[in-house]
Each structure stands twice: as structure tokens, then as C-alpha cells.
Design an enzyme around this catalytic site. Structure first.
Site, PDB file in Angstrom:
ATOM      1  N   SER A  93     -58.330   6.613  28.204  1.00 24.89           N
ATOM      2  CA  SER A  93     -59.736   6.318  28.485  1.00 24.89           C
ATOM      3  C   SER A  93     -59.813   5.021  29.253  1.00 24.89           C
ATOM      4  O   SER A  93     -59.100   4.056  28.939  1.00 24.89           O
ATOM      5  CB  SER A  93     -60.537   6.217  27.176  1.00 24.89           C
TER       6      SER A  93
ATOM      7  N   HIS B 201     -62.984  28.594   9.039  1.00 24.74           N
ATOM      8  CA  HIS B 201     -64.270  27.930   9.322  1.00 24.74           C
ATOM      9  C   HIS B 201     -64.055  26.434   9.602  1.00 24.74           C
ATOM     10  O   HIS B 201     -64.974  25.642   9.468  1.00 24.74           O
ATOM     11  CB  HIS B 201     -65.259  28.094   8.168  1.00 24.74           C
TER      12      HIS B 201
END
Length: 400
Positions: A201, A71
Site C-alpha cells: 500500500s 458460511h
């Protein structure tokens, strides 16, 4: 017809009989099946190289403990190599599926305008045996083991769906692998290759975006969707054929194979430059392992004569106190320090380091890696075809 006219010009003696008794699909469908078979072969070889690369990675990190996640929440430990075997196992299934699709592929053969072989029966003056012999001969000379026993004007478009199914499944595997790597990059535990001059970026110069893995995910989704296209085309072929398959297939089939090819190439590039950060991995383990080790601590104190319920309560209280330090104050997990400071745990203090050794929490993960590589991967890659492909392979270079 332009092709027939051109061939007639360069082979005038045959001009009168070129394409006699045939249809366009006699040429194009049989050619498509040849292309598909060859394309599957190229993918099988590329996939075997990727499996080989990841297998080396798994062997190298077979016993490096790392935090497992269920999870996407901290779970029991595994190893970096064991996690990689989960990727490889799915790729082995993809290899099996691609080989099945290739080996099962038949030939349309010599079937005529609507699949009845009527025109060829006329050419052979009603000799059924000669028609069957021609069908078998053309099939064999084209390199196929068998021809589909019955066809319409085309081979069934269900074949396209059957071929694209393992490609779509490969896309699902690739997406899972690339997603895991993206998540691990966020955790700073494992990163894909990053060039010295690569820009992460345009705005944030410090970033190391997992561009390759993101590209794999993007293309893998496209690859998975194309199978649905083949299914829909197959479902709407009326009677002996309709032409609404043609334009769709000219896009779908090449795109599927080209997409699968670049997905495999990009994954190979990633696998050849994966960077592992053991110290980051160890630090994350140290933050979670004390909580995971509480059952071991309880059992150890009981073996020294302690009471299980009393030990459980002591650990429960100390764990909550340590949890407060981590969650509310943003500090390190100090559960082990609290255990050491509590006189109740005096009997097991000399054993604490061994009780909290990460290597004691990975079960049989290293042995599983060894067995998996020896008993499953090596046999799957043992054929001469795949060994030759792996032996002749080179590193994949990508411009990012």
C-alpha cells in the site's frame, strides 16, 4: 480483396483463380476455427501445469489440520491439502470441458457464399462427388476430423458460444480459488507470494495486499461475462448471416483466450509461491476446537460411567462461561482449563489431550487427498501431450 490482390502479385500464374468460388468467410471462418483449436490446446497445457502445481501443494499439506468454514463461520476441521483438492477437482472439470470443446470442434470447409456449395458445383460442372471430395480434402489437410455438414455463409456462431462456455466456467473456478486465498490471507493462514521489495500500500507500508489473487478475480469476472457476448451474437444472426457479428467477435474471441491465459499464468505463479503458516493455523484451531470437542467430552464421560444429561449440562454451562471470556472480554478460549478444574470431569482428565488432538478431528481427509491424486489427477494428466507440457514447464514470473 487486398489479400487476394497481394497473393496475385506474388503468384501471378494463380492470380486468375485465387479465391475463385469462395467468399471472405471461406478464409476467415476456417482460419478462426484453426486459431480456436490451437488456442484451446495452449490453455489445456497451461491448465495441466496449474493442476500439477496445486497437486504437489495438496500432497505436501495432506494431513495439516486447519479450521473448516461454512458460511465463513468456524466449522469442523479439514486439512490444508484437502481444501486444495476442492480447487483441483473443479480445475479437472475445466480440463475435461476444454478438451471436449477442442475435440468437438469441426471445420467450416468448402461451402460457398450461403452454404449451398453452388459456386463449387459450377466450377466442377455439376459433379457433386467432386464438390464433396474437395470439402473433405480441405478439411483433412487443415487438420480437422470433420466439417460441419451444413453451414450458412459462416459457421454457426453458436460454436463460439460453445467454445467460450468452458472458458467462462474456468473463470468461475479461478475466481473461487483466488477468493479463498484472499480470505486465507486475511486470516494470515496462507498467503500468495510477496516480493521482498513489493509495496502493499502506498499509504500503509505494513500491508501485504493479495494483489495477484485480486487480479485473478478481476480478470475472471471479465472472462465469465464474455460468454454472454457470444450468446447474444449467436442469437441475432439473421438467416444466412449478418455482419453485426464481425466487429464483436474480433474483440470477444481474442479477449477470452488472452484473459484465460493470463488467469492461468497468474494462478500458476500463486501456486508456485504459496506460503503456509502452521502456527497461525494451530492457534485458530485452539480457539475453536474446545467447543467442537464438547460432544467427544460428553461421550468420554459417559463411557466412564457418567450420566449423559448431567454431562451435557456441565459442558453447556462451562461453554457459555468460556464464550463470555472470548466474546465479551477478548480473552483466549479457556474451556479446557475450566473442564480440568471441575471435579466432575476427573475420570477423563488423563484423556483430555488425546480427546482434543486436532488430528483426530480431520476424518479421512489425508486419505481422501491420496486417493484423489492417485485415482483422479494422475489419470487426467497421464497423456503424453500433458506430461510433455508439465515436463517442459517453467516457473511463472510476474512483475508486481
Amino acid at each position: 480483396m487486398a489479400h487476394v490482390h497481394t497473393f496475385g502479385q506474388v503468384a501471378p500464374a494463380a492470380a486468375g483463380i485465387i479465391h475463385l468460388g469462395a467468399t471472405s468467410c471461406y478464409v476467415t471462418d476456417n482460419a478462426d476455427l484453426i486459431f480456436i483449436r490451437e488456442a484451446l490446446t495452449l490453455l489445456i497445457r497451461s491448465l495441466s501445469i496449474l493442476i500439477s502445481r496445486l497437486s504437489s501443494f495438496a500432497a505436501q499439506y495432506r494431513d495439516l489440520p486447519t479450521l473448516g468454514f461454512t458460511h465463513f463461520q468456524p466449522a469442523q476441521l479439514t486439512t490444508v491439502g484437502k481444501r486444495a483438492t476442492l480447487w483441483i477437482q473443479e480445475l479437472l472439470w475445466d480440463l475435461r470441458n476444454l478438451k471436449r470443446a477442442r475435440d468437438d470442434l469441426g471445420f467450416r470447409g468448402v461451402k460457398g457464399t450461403t452454404g449451398t456449395q453452388g459456386s463449387f458445383l459450377t466450377l466442377f460442372d455439376g459433379d457433386h462427388e467432386k464438390v464433396e471430395k474437395l470439402d473433405q480434402l480441405v478439411t483433412k489437410l487443415s487438420g480437422f476430423e470433420y466439417a460441419y455438414p451444413v453451414t450458412s455463409q459462416t459457421y454457426s456462431r453458436k460454436i463460439d458460444a460453445d467454445v467460450l462456455a468452458p472458458l467462462a466456467s474456468l473463470g468461475a473456478t479461478a475466481h473461487k480459488i483466488a477468493t479463498d486465498i484472499r480470505l486465507l490471507a486475511n486470516l494470515k493462514e496462507i498467503e500468495e507470494p510477496f516480493e521482498s521489495t513489493q509495496i502493499g500500500s502506498s499509504a500503509m507500508a505494513y500491508k501485504r495486499n493479495p494483489m495477484r489473487s485480486e487480479r485473478v478475480c478481476s480478470l475472471a469476472r471479465h472472462l465469465m461475462v464474455l460468454h454472454q457476448n457470444a450468446l447474444m451474437t449467436s442469437s441475432v444472426q439473421w438467416f444466412e448471416r449478418t455482419l453485426d457479428d464481425s466487429a464483436n467477435r474480433r474483440i470477444t474471441l481474442p479477449e477470452a483466450f488472452l484473459t484465460a491465459d493470463i488467469v492461468l499464468s497468474t494462478l500458476q505463479n500463486i501456486s508456485e509461491g504459496l506460503v503456509v503458516y502452521p502456527k497461525v493455523i494451530a492457534r485458530r484451531i485452539s480457539q475453536e476446537l474446545p467447543f467442537m470437542a464438547t460432544e467427544n467430552l460428553i461421550m468420554a464421560i459417559v463411557k466412564k460411567g457418567g450420566d449423559r444429561q448431567e454431562a451435557h449440562e456441565k459442558i453447556r454451562v462451562l461453554s457459555h462461561e468460556a464464550g463470555y471470556q472470548v466474546k465479551q472480554l477478548g480473552l483466549e478460549n479457556d474451556l479446557l482449563d475450566r473442564v480440568r478444574a471441575d471435579p466432575y470431569f476427573e475420570p477423563i482428565k488423563p484423556d483430555l489431550d488425546s480427546l482434543l488432538d486436532p488430528a483426530s478431528f480431520i476424518g479421512r481427509a489425508p486419505q481422501q487427498v491420496d486417493t484423489f491424486l492417485k485415482e483422479w489427477v494422475e489419470p487426467a494428466l497421464a497423456s503424453k501431450e500433458l506430461q510433455d507440457a508439465i515436463g517442459a514447464s517453467q516457473r511463472v514470473e510476474l512483475s508486481v
